[in-house]
Design an enzyme around this catalytic site. Sequence first.
Site, mmCIF file in Angstrom:
data_model
loop_
_atom_site.group_PDB
_atom_site.id
_atom_site.type_symbol
_atom_site.label_atom_id
_atom_site.label_comp_id
_atom_site.label_asym_id
_atom_site.label_seq_id
_atom_site.Cartn_x
_atom_site.Cartn_y
_atom_site.Cartn_z
ATOM 1 N N HIS A 1 0.838 -1.209 0.000
ATOM 2 C CA HIS A 1 0.000 0.000 0.000
ATOM 3 C C HIS A 1 0.871 1.256 0.000
ATOM 4 O O HIS A 1 0.599 2.212 -0.717
ATOM 5 C CB HIS A 1 -0.905 0.032 1.239
ATOM 6 C CG HIS A 1 -1.923 -1.068 1.314
ATOM 7 N ND1 HIS A 1 -2.013 -1.912 2.399
ATOM 8 C CD2 HIS A 1 -2.889 -1.458 0.454
ATOM 9 C CE1 HIS A 1 -3.003 -2.766 2.200
ATOM 10 N NE2 HIS A 1 -3.552 -2.523 1.029
ATOM 11 N N LYS B 1 -15.948 -8.337 5.548
ATOM 12 C CA LYS B 1 -15.272 -9.217 6.499
ATOM 13 C C LYS B 1 -15.061 -8.490 7.826
ATOM 14 O O LYS B 1 -14.951 -7.278 7.863
ATOM 15 C CB LYS B 1 -13.938 -9.655 5.893
ATOM 16 C CG LYS B 1 -13.261 -8.502 5.167
ATOM 17 C CD LYS B 1 -12.604 -8.875 3.887
ATOM 18 C CE LYS B 1 -12.348 -7.562 3.108
ATOM 19 N NZ LYS B 1 -11.535 -7.661 1.986
ATOM 20 N N ARG C 1 -2.514 -6.426 -8.776
ATOM 21 C CA ARG C 1 -1.373 -7.302 -8.533
ATOM 22 C C ARG C 1 -1.355 -8.468 -9.502
ATOM 23 O O ARG C 1 -0.362 -8.782 -10.106
ATOM 24 C CB ARG C 1 -1.398 -7.818 -7.085
ATOM 25 C CG ARG C 1 -1.132 -6.737 -6.064
ATOM 26 C CD ARG C 1 -1.509 -7.189 -4.697
ATOM 27 N NE ARG C 1 -2.917 -7.571 -4.654
ATOM 28 C CZ ARG C 1 -3.568 -7.921 -3.577
ATOM 29 N NH1 ARG C 1 -2.930 -7.958 -2.421
ATOM 30 N NH2 ARG C 1 -4.843 -8.234 -3.614
ATOM 31 N N SER D 1 -2.762 -7.822 2.701
ATOM 32 C CA SER D 1 -3.033 -7.693 4.139
ATOM 33 C C SER D 1 -3.412 -9.038 4.737
ATOM 34 O O SER D 1 -3.024 -9.362 5.867
ATOM 35 C CB SER D 1 -4.178 -6.699 4.380
ATOM 36 O OG SER D 1 -3.807 -5.419 3.964
HETATM 37 O O1 PNS Z 1 -9.167 -3.177 0.144
HETATM 38 P P1 PNS Z 1 -10.495 -3.639 -0.378
HETATM 39 O O2 PNS Z 1 -11.197 -4.426 0.685
HETATM 40 O O3 PNS Z 1 -10.356 -4.379 -1.660
HETATM 41 O O4 PNS Z 1 -11.367 -2.320 -0.672
HETATM 42 C C1 PNS Z 1 -12.638 -2.405 -1.270
HETATM 43 C C2 PNS Z 1 -13.358 -1.047 -1.162
HETATM 44 C C3 PNS Z 1 -13.484 -0.615 0.266
HETATM 45 C C4 PNS Z 1 -12.559 0.007 -1.938
HETATM 46 C C5 PNS Z 1 -14.765 -1.205 -1.826
HETATM 47 O O5 PNS Z 1 -15.426 -2.265 -1.244
HETATM 48 C C6 PNS Z 1 -15.609 0.058 -1.705
HETATM 49 O O6 PNS Z 1 -15.401 1.008 -2.443
HETATM 50 N N1 PNS Z 1 -16.557 0.072 -0.742
HETATM 51 C C7 PNS Z 1 -17.400 1.206 -0.510
HETATM 52 C C8 PNS Z 1 -18.831 0.936 -0.943
HETATM 53 C C9 PNS Z 1 -19.002 1.146 -2.414
HETATM 54 O O7 PNS Z 1 -18.852 2.226 -2.940
HETATM 55 N N2 PNS Z 1 -19.318 0.047 -3.108
HETATM 56 C C10 PNS Z 1 -19.517 0.049 -4.539
HETATM 57 C C11 PNS Z 1 -18.193 -0.040 -5.264
HETATM 58 S S1 PNS Z 1 -18.481 -0.065 -6.981
#
Ligand code: PNS
Length: 159
Positions: free
Chosen positions: A18, A42, A90, A128
């Site tokens: 990150h 989660k 990745r 992570s």
């Molecule tokens: O590190 P992660 O868990 O892959 O992050 C995912 C995250 C938090 C970026 C994604 O789940 C998100 O944007 N959540 C917020 C809710 C939202 O906007 N959902 C629609 C995305 S198209």
Amino acid sequence: MTRVAVYPGSFDPITRGHEDLIRRALTFADRVIVAVAVNVAKQPLFTLEQRVALIQKATADPRVEVRSFDGLLADFVRAAGATLIVRGLRAVSDFEYEFQMALMNRNLAPGVETVFLVPAFDLTYLSSSLVREVARFGGDVSQLVHPAVGQALRQKFGK
Ligand code: PNS
């Protein structure tokens, strides 16, 4: 014009991968807002406050701001006055989910572009979840996370 990028995620916890992406984003954005999602599906290992504090320690750059957000990422990005969303790619396995998310976010916030960044070669397989698993069983993660994160993991798992 100040170019602001949002780097969203759960950061449970922040890794060297990150950090690498944040540094890369700062080569084309004036400011990066690291946006820590409140509602992660989660159950996170670290609380929201802990995740934010660890990112602050690991980044410590005046051009980087750490904020939490609840609800839609697209709404957060617009309210923050940002025009870019940064995500790391990745492996091929990341692609489908990332592509769907980028298209949906474009639908919700048409003026915002998603930018995919490729991490440093030696950090490509870092995540992570792997860091949590290695730390849980007492493995050495000192090369993979900031020292403050390593300490927080040792405390969490009583090592
Ligand atoms: O590190 P992660 O868990 O892959 O992050 C995912 C995250 C938090 C970026 C994604 O789940 C998100 O944007 N959540 C917020 C809710 C939202 O906007 N959902 C629609 C995305 S198209």
